[in-house]
Design a protein around this motif. Structure first.
Motif, PDB file in Angstrom:
ATOM      1  N   SER A 101     112.952   8.115  -1.348  1.00 27.58           N
ATOM      2  CA  SER A 101     113.522   7.575  -2.791  1.00 27.58           C
ATOM      3  C   SER A 101     112.189   6.972  -3.374  1.00 27.58           C
ATOM      4  O   SER A 101     112.271   6.634  -4.756  1.00 27.58           O
ATOM      5  CB  SER A 101     114.629   6.650  -2.741  1.00 27.58           C
ATOM      6  N   VAL A 102     111.282   6.804  -2.760  1.00 28.84           N
ATOM      7  CA  VAL A 102     109.980   6.309  -3.625  1.00 28.84           C
ATOM      8  C   VAL A 102     109.033   7.396  -4.293  1.00 28.84           C
ATOM      9  O   VAL A 102     109.052   8.488  -3.451  1.00 28.84           O
ATOM     10  CB  VAL A 102     108.992   5.713  -2.553  1.00 28.84           C
ATOM     11  N   SER A 103     108.601   7.121  -5.531  1.00 24.91           N
ATOM     12  CA  SER A 103     107.949   8.201  -6.148  1.00 24.91           C
ATOM     13  C   SER A 103     106.631   7.510  -6.539  1.00 24.91           C
ATOM     14  O   SER A 103     106.604   6.675  -7.295  1.00 24.91           O
ATOM     15  CB  SER A 103     108.625   8.581  -7.267  1.00 24.91           C
ATOM     16  N   VAL A 104     105.446   7.942  -5.975  1.00 22.49           N
ATOM     17  CA  VAL A 104     104.129   7.581  -6.060  1.00 22.49           C
ATOM     18  C   VAL A 104     103.458   8.093  -7.466  1.00 22.49           C
ATOM     19  O   VAL A 104     103.357   9.245  -7.313  1.00 22.49           O
ATOM     20  CB  VAL A 104     103.301   7.642  -4.828  1.00 22.49           C
ATOM     21  N   GLU A 105     102.992   7.151  -8.279  1.00 20.64           N
ATOM     22  CA  GLU A 105     101.908   7.728  -9.222  1.00 20.64           C
ATOM     23  C   GLU A 105     100.618   7.090  -8.917  1.00 20.64           C
ATOM     24  O   GLU A 105     100.421   5.809  -9.099  1.00 20.64           O
ATOM     25  CB  GLU A 105     102.427   7.106 -10.754  1.00 20.64           C
ATOM     26  N   LEU A 106      99.806   8.115  -8.341  1.00 19.83           N
ATOM     27  CA  LEU A 106      98.369   7.489  -7.945  1.00 19.83           C
ATOM     28  C   LEU A 106      97.565   7.803  -9.161  1.00 19.83           C
ATOM     29  O   LEU A 106      97.496   8.671  -9.588  1.00 19.83           O
ATOM     30  CB  LEU A 106      97.857   8.435  -6.849  1.00 19.83           C
ATOM     31  N   ILE A 107      96.707   6.619  -9.532  1.00 20.18           N
ATOM     32  CA  ILE A 107      95.601   6.664 -10.532  1.00 20.18           C
ATOM     33  C   ILE A 107      94.326   6.100  -9.728  1.00 20.18           C
ATOM     34  O   ILE A 107      94.345   5.275  -9.134  1.00 20.18           O
ATOM     35  CB  ILE A 107      96.021   5.581 -11.622  1.00 20.18           C
ATOM     36  N   THR A 108      93.381   6.942 -10.190  1.00 15.01           N
ATOM     37  CA  THR A 108      92.275   6.686  -9.558  1.00 15.01           C
ATOM     38  C   THR A 108      91.095   6.050 -10.666  1.00 15.01           C
ATOM     39  O   THR A 108      91.140   6.367 -11.651  1.00 15.01           O
ATOM     40  CB  THR A 108      91.307   7.919  -9.050  1.00 15.01           C
ATOM     41  N   GLY A 109      90.095   5.422 -10.129  1.00 10.04           N
ATOM     42  CA  GLY A 109      89.353   4.705 -11.311  1.00 10.04           C
ATOM     43  C   GLY A 109      88.388   3.811 -10.629  1.00 10.04           C
ATOM     44  O   GLY A 109      88.116   3.698  -9.349  1.00 10.04           O
ATOM     45  N   THR A 110      87.418   3.104 -11.428  1.00 11.67           N
ATOM     46  CA  THR A 110      86.481   2.078 -10.730  1.00 11.67           C
ATOM     47  C   THR A 110      87.247   0.760 -10.475  1.00 11.67           C
ATOM     48  O   THR A 110      88.428   0.648 -10.848  1.00 11.67           O
ATOM     49  CB  THR A 110      85.534   1.814 -11.827  1.00 11.67           C
ATOM     50  N   SER A 111      86.583   0.001  -9.679  1.00 14.65           N
ATOM     51  CA  SER A 111      87.082  -1.168  -9.158  1.00 14.65           C
ATOM     52  C   SER A 111      87.885  -2.110 -10.274  1.00 14.65           C
ATOM     53  O   SER A 111      88.546  -2.462 -10.258  1.00 14.65           O
ATOM     54  CB  SER A 111      86.191  -1.843  -8.075  1.00 14.65           C
ATOM     55  N   ARG A 112      86.504  -1.991 -11.498  1.00 19.62           N
ATOM     56  CA  ARG A 112      87.056  -3.091 -12.351  1.00 19.62           C
ATOM     57  C   ARG A 112      88.270  -2.391 -13.452  1.00 19.62           C
ATOM     58  O   ARG A 112      89.182  -3.205 -13.611  1.00 19.62           O
ATOM     59  CB  ARG A 112      85.709  -3.123 -13.215  1.00 19.62           C
ATOM     60  N   ALA A 113      88.116  -1.126 -13.451  1.00 18.13           N
ATOM     61  CA  ALA A 113      89.344  -0.551 -14.205  1.00 18.13           C
ATOM     62  C   ALA A 113      90.654  -0.872 -13.672  1.00 18.13           C
ATOM     63  O   ALA A 113      91.650  -1.266 -14.208  1.00 18.13           O
ATOM     64  CB  ALA A 113      89.034   0.921 -14.655  1.00 18.13           C
ATOM     65  N   LEU A 114      90.753  -0.758 -12.260  1.00 20.85           N
ATOM     66  CA  LEU A 114      91.923  -0.879 -11.485  1.00 20.85           C
ATOM     67  C   LEU A 114      92.275  -2.371 -11.456  1.00 20.85           C
ATOM     68  O   LEU A 114      93.360  -2.717 -11.398  1.00 20.85           O
ATOM     69  CB  LEU A 114      91.527  -0.323 -10.119  1.00 20.85           C
ATOM     70  N   LEU A 115      91.292  -3.121 -11.404  1.00 22.16           N
ATOM     71  CA  LEU A 115      91.824  -4.573 -11.114  1.00 22.16           C
ATOM     72  C   LEU A 115      92.216  -5.075 -12.668  1.00 22.16           C
ATOM     73  O   LEU A 115      93.430  -5.631 -12.526  1.00 22.16           O
ATOM     74  CB  LEU A 115      90.538  -5.480 -11.091  1.00 22.16           C
ATOM     75  N   ASP A 116      91.747  -4.493 -13.737  1.00 27.73           N
ATOM     76  CA  ASP A 116      92.360  -5.072 -14.892  1.00 27.73           C
ATOM     77  C   ASP A 116      93.729  -4.216 -14.965  1.00 27.73           C
ATOM     78  O   ASP A 116      94.735  -4.863 -15.682  1.00 27.73           O
ATOM     79  CB  ASP A 116      91.548  -4.252 -16.147  1.00 27.73           C
ATOM     80  N   ALA A 117      94.099  -3.184 -14.589  1.00 25.87           N
ATOM     81  CA  ALA A 117      95.178  -2.572 -14.538  1.00 25.87           C
ATOM     82  C   ALA A 117      96.225  -3.092 -13.740  1.00 25.87           C
ATOM     83  O   ALA A 117      97.489  -3.355 -14.257  1.00 25.87           O
ATOM     84  CB  ALA A 117      95.281  -1.081 -14.095  1.00 25.87           C
ATOM     85  N   VAL A 118      95.811  -3.822 -12.681  1.00 22.03           N
ATOM     86  CA  VAL A 118      96.919  -4.553 -11.910  1.00 22.03           C
ATOM     87  C   VAL A 118      97.139  -6.030 -12.570  1.00 22.03           C
ATOM     88  O   VAL A 118      98.514  -6.186 -12.853  1.00 22.03           O
ATOM     89  CB  VAL A 118      96.359  -5.004 -10.499  1.00 22.03           C
ATOM     90  N   LEU A 119      96.196  -6.543 -13.106  1.00 21.05           N
ATOM     91  CA  LEU A 119      96.606  -7.894 -13.893  1.00 21.05           C
ATOM     92  C   LEU A 119      96.917  -7.599 -15.174  1.00 21.05           C
ATOM     93  O   LEU A 119      98.046  -8.345 -15.693  1.00 21.05           O
ATOM     94  CB  LEU A 119      95.362  -8.420 -14.360  1.00 21.05           C
ATOM     95  N   SER A 120      97.192  -6.376 -15.818  1.00 22.70           N
ATOM     96  CA  SER A 120      97.964  -6.261 -17.039  1.00 22.70           C
ATOM     97  C   SER A 120      99.172  -5.481 -17.045  1.00 22.70           C
ATOM     98  O   SER A 120      99.813  -4.941 -17.776  1.00 22.70           O
ATOM     99  CB  SER A 120      97.185  -5.265 -18.007  1.00 22.70           C
ATOM    100  N   HIS A 121      99.751  -5.404 -15.492  1.00 30.33           N
ATOM    101  CA  HIS A 121     100.904  -4.867 -15.085  1.00 30.33           C
ATOM    102  C   HIS A 121     101.108  -3.321 -15.322  1.00 30.33           C
ATOM    103  O   HIS A 121     102.231  -2.578 -15.485  1.00 30.33           O
ATOM    104  CB  HIS A 121     102.163  -5.525 -15.854  1.00 30.33           C
ATOM    105  N   GLU A 122      99.941  -2.649 -15.430  1.00 30.24           N
ATOM    106  CA  GLU A 122     100.124  -1.071 -15.617  1.00 30.24           C
ATOM    107  C   GLU A 122     100.015  -0.665 -14.236  1.00 30.24           C
ATOM    108  O   GLU A 122     100.494   0.502 -13.916  1.00 30.24           O
ATOM    109  CB  GLU A 122      98.615  -0.995 -16.493  1.00 30.24           C
ATOM    110  N   LEU A 123      99.718  -1.248 -12.977  1.00 31.49           N
ATOM    111  CA  LEU A 123      99.776  -0.989 -11.720  1.00 31.49           C
ATOM    112  C   LEU A 123     100.579  -1.914 -10.835  1.00 31.49           C
ATOM    113  O   LEU A 123     100.511  -3.230 -11.229  1.00 31.49           O
ATOM    114  CB  LEU A 123      98.330  -0.620 -11.081  1.00 31.49           C
TER     115      LEU A 123
END
Length: 296
Positions: free
Chosen positions: A117-139
């Motif tokens: 029942s899990v549906s993964v949405e995989l986003i690739t990017g640079t370390s900095r972009a991914l870090l910002d996305a986690v902190l901003s609740h986008e990931l």
């Protein structure tokens, strides 16, 4: 209407009697009668008719009963996931391009096999972009390298790998940063931890990067390098994905920056059931090359 109304409709439909429904719901019979009468008045319809000693649902009563079953099921599931979360729904996961291409497919395959029942949405990017996305609740979580110390994050060391410099087949041996003083560097956009390692190595020896050519993928970097456009820095597993390795030469990255650790990060205090399930899988994959023991 509230949950008790739906439970009353279900109990009376399935038992066929006021006393049976009252016993099932731990209520007095008069409370069941009053609730049914209030429901029929509220909905302006007859929900049950008496046939002999049994109460039978009308067409409207049957429709309400079937919907009540679905509602109670959803409410129960919601309560279970709050008390004991289970992996399900959308899982927004970030990863470096190199990991998405080499390390991640097998753990994600296991996640899908174990939690359908899990549906993964995989986003690739640079370390900095991914870090910002986690902190901003986008990931919900992300795999990155060189994650900075941050009290807002929790983390798990996943694996270590070696960075190497790649150049065209006819490139002279690279023994020091000085050998790249007049060479174009093929790199990802600003914020890439591998790019930072390479440019830092050059600057520490007093060399300013000659020219940067930003690429969108490792296969673009490998293609450009093999054509003689310049040199790049990549983690060694990426080489296994390049079908014509004879077109490039591999040079040791003679620097303290050559070893790099990738971590799974998520927001502090917000470990979701999906992230937890992925951590369990990562912790059990010690047989995979270069995967480390989990260390949350």
């Amino acid at each position: 209407m509230d949950i008790s109304d739906f439970k009353t409709v279900i109990a009376l439909t399935e038992t066929g009697s006021i006393t049976g429904a009252a016993k099932l719901l731990h209520r007095v019979p008069s409370a069941i009668t009053a609730r049914v009468q209030n429901l029929e008045s509220q909905l302006a319809t007859t929900l049950f008719v008496k046939s002999g000693r049994r109460f039978l649902p009308t067409n409207d009563g049957r429709v309400l009963y079937e919907n009540a079953l679905k509602i109670i099921q959803l409410v129960t599931l919601a309560e279970q996931q709050v008390v004991r979360p289970v992996p399900s729904g959308r899982f927004r996961l970030g990863a470096l391009d190199s990991m998405a291409a080499t390390r991640l497919p097998e753990p994600l395959a296991r996640l899908y096999q174990q939690h359908q029942s899990v549906s993964v949405e995989l986003i690739t990017g640079t370390s900095r972009a991914l870090l910002d996305a986690v902190l901003s609740h986008e990931l919900d979580a992300a795999f990155i390298a060189d994650a900075p110390a941050d009290d807002r994050l929790e983390r798990m060391a996943v694996y270590k790998e070696e960075l190497v410099i790649i150049a065209a087949a006819n490139f002279l041996p690279i023994r020091s940063a000085a050998d790249l003083s007049h060479t174009t560097l093929l790199v990802f956009s600003d914020g890439c931890s591998y790019r930072d390692r390479l440019t830092t190595w050059l600057r520490e020896t007093g060399i300013r990067p000659y020219r940067l050519a930003e690429m969108s993928s490792y296969h673009a970097i490998l293609g450009g390098v093999s054509a003689g456009m310049g040199v790049g820095v990549i983690p060694t597993p990426i080489l296994e994905t390049f079908p014509t390795q004879e077109l490039v030469t591999i040079h040791p990255f003679n620097s303290k920056n050559s070893q790099i650790t990738t971590e799974l990060i998520w927001r502090k205090g917000e470990l979701t059931a999906n992230t937890g399930a992925l951590i369990d899988i990562l912790s059990s994959t010690s047989n995979l090359p270069d995967w480390q023991d989990a260390a949350i």
